[in-house]
Design a protein around this motif. Structure first.
Motif, PDB file in Angstrom:
ATOM      1  N   PRO A 323       0.841  -1.199   0.000  1.00 16.83           N
ATOM      2  CA  PRO A 323       0.000   0.000   0.000  1.00 16.83           C
ATOM      3  C   PRO A 323       0.877   1.252   0.000  1.00 16.83           C
ATOM      4  CG  PRO A 323       0.150  -0.868   2.220  1.00 16.83           C
ATOM      5  CD  PRO A 323       0.899  -1.829   1.334  1.00 16.83           C
ATOM      6  N   MET A 324       0.237   2.398  -0.163  1.00 17.57           N
ATOM      7  CA  MET A 324       0.963   3.671  -0.212  1.00 17.57           C
ATOM      8  C   MET A 324       1.851   3.886   0.999  1.00 17.57           C
ATOM      9  SD  MET A 324       1.612   6.611  -1.669  1.00 17.57           S
ATOM     10  CE  MET A 324       0.409   7.488  -2.670  1.00 17.57           C
ATOM     11  N   SER A 325       1.367   3.527   2.179  1.00 19.70           N
ATOM     12  CA  SER A 325       2.151   3.784   3.397  1.00 19.70           C
ATOM     13  C   SER A 325       3.461   3.025   3.407  1.00 19.70           C
ATOM     14  CB  SER A 325       1.338   3.408   4.634  1.00 19.70           C
ATOM     15  OG  SER A 325       0.979   2.029   4.614  1.00 19.70           O
ATOM     16  N   ALA A 326       3.544   1.910   2.702  1.00 20.10           N
ATOM     17  CA  ALA A 326       4.761   1.104   2.657  1.00 20.10           C
ATOM     18  C   ALA A 326       5.628   1.436   1.448  1.00 20.10           C
ATOM     19  CB  ALA A 326       4.421  -0.381   2.657  1.00 20.10           C
ATOM     20  N   ILE A 327       5.063   2.167   0.490  1.00 17.82           N
ATOM     21  CA  ILE A 327       5.827   2.554  -0.698  1.00 17.82           C
ATOM     22  C   ILE A 327       6.524   3.895  -0.476  1.00 17.82           C
ATOM     23  CG2 ILE A 327       5.633   3.243  -3.126  1.00 17.82           C
ATOM     24  CD1 ILE A 327       3.260   1.311  -3.340  1.00 17.82           C
TER      25      ILE A 327
END
Length: 329
Positions: A323-327
């Motif tokens: 997800p965005m938070s991990a990218i």
């Protein structure tokens, strides 16, 4: 240089410092949060600075944006900024943040060499903020914005995502508020990067809808395309300028042809695109004694394989596993 087979050159590096966040935005992650990276998986401060130095000295990167998760949760943030600002040549340094805690460190970040901030705020209404983020921290975000402006981290850019039936009626009010506070507002189309994989194109508030709502109150004139360059936001002059508003329409108006970005995740993986499903591991090479030149070459090879576009218009499009938070935004 970081060149791909379509002639694009990546000069803008997004560096994720952590996958952790202190909000639980509904369009990003579930209320209970996610499984965070274990500390040994995350690049150390020294490793981050070395990777940025390789990008700047070996690969021609001129812009570095620190992201997350929430980068203010990184204990060594100020020191990382200071060391990266001391690089020669010196890159321009910015930070994307939710603003919680920024009021405490805005001056220190400016003194360390940070040039500006992008801050996320989707609503002016505290109760809607709680609905969106599941936290009562609206006042902290506003305080962070004010502190950033006072510290000279300008232009202070505010990123807003509109969700249908939640805050999509606020577009003109957000712009009016941003103009009064000397912030540059940018609306971002909701992207398929949520951990829940609940994104639906039909639910998304599009760039055209946003512009129609703004035009009901403001006179908008498009900024010249030559001014935009590789920036993700299309911008409009508001009521003749000089104030501007931007729209990042990754879904309905993709800007892949002009993309100049490369991404480094908090655990040392290079990503060629926000929506890529593949990554190149540089952390292992870094920790196995590889030279700066060897790491730079691995990075070049990764970028050479960058695809022409995000693939969002392909019926077979699949969201990336992370997800965005991990990218990193």
């Amino acid at each position: 240089m970081l060149i791909d087979t379509f002639g694009r050159t990546a000069t803008d590096l997004r560096v994720s410092l952590t996958d952790r966040c202190n909000l639980r935005c509904t369009y990003c992650m579930p209320e209970e949060g996610l499984r965070w990276l274990a500390k040994p998986e995350v690049l150390t401060d020294d490793e981050i600075v070395r990777m940025v130095a390789i990008a700047v000295r070996e690969l021609g990167v001129t812009e570095v944006r620190f992201t997350g998760g929430e980068p203010l949760l990184r204990p060594g943030l100020v020191g990382i900024v200071e060391r990266c600002a001391a690089l020669d040549p010196r890159p321009r340094l910015s930070l994307t943040t939710n603003g919680i805690g920024l009021a405490r460190v805005a001056k220190a970040l400016r003194s360390a060499g940070l040039d500006r901030v992008n801050l996320s705020l989707d609503t002016l209404r505290p109760e809607v903020f709680h609905t969106l983020t599941r936290r009562h921290r609206h006042h902290d975000v506003l305080a962070g914005l004010a502190a950033a402006h006072e510290a000279g981290l300008t232009p202070v850019k505010v990123n807003a995502v509109l969700l249908r039936g939640v805050n999509d009626d606020e577009a003109p009010d957000l712009l009016d508020w941003a103009l009064r506070h000397d912030y540059e507002l940018r609306f971002i189309e909701q992207m398929p990067l949520d951990a829940q994989h609940g994104w639906r194109r039909d639910d998304m508030v599009t760039a055209d809808e946003i512009l129609r709502r703004l035009s009901a109150r403001f006179a908008l004139s498009p900024e010249a395309a030559s001014v935009r360059g590789s920036a993700p936001a299309e911008r409009w002059l508001v009521d003749g300028g000089p104030a501007r508003v931007g729209v990042i329409a990754s879904v309905t108006r993709p800007f892949c042809r002009a993309c100049a970005r490369t991404r480094l995740t908090a655990d040392g993986q290079v990503r060629t695109c926000l929506f890529a499903r593949e990554e190149t591991d540089l952390r292992t090479a870094l920790r196995s004694g590889a030279s700066d030149q060897d790491i730079a070459e691995r990075w070049r090879v990764a970028m050479w394989g960058k695809k022409a576009g995000s693939g969002l218009d392909d019926p077979a499009f699949l969201q990336p596993p992370r997800p965005m938070s991990a990218i990193g935004g």
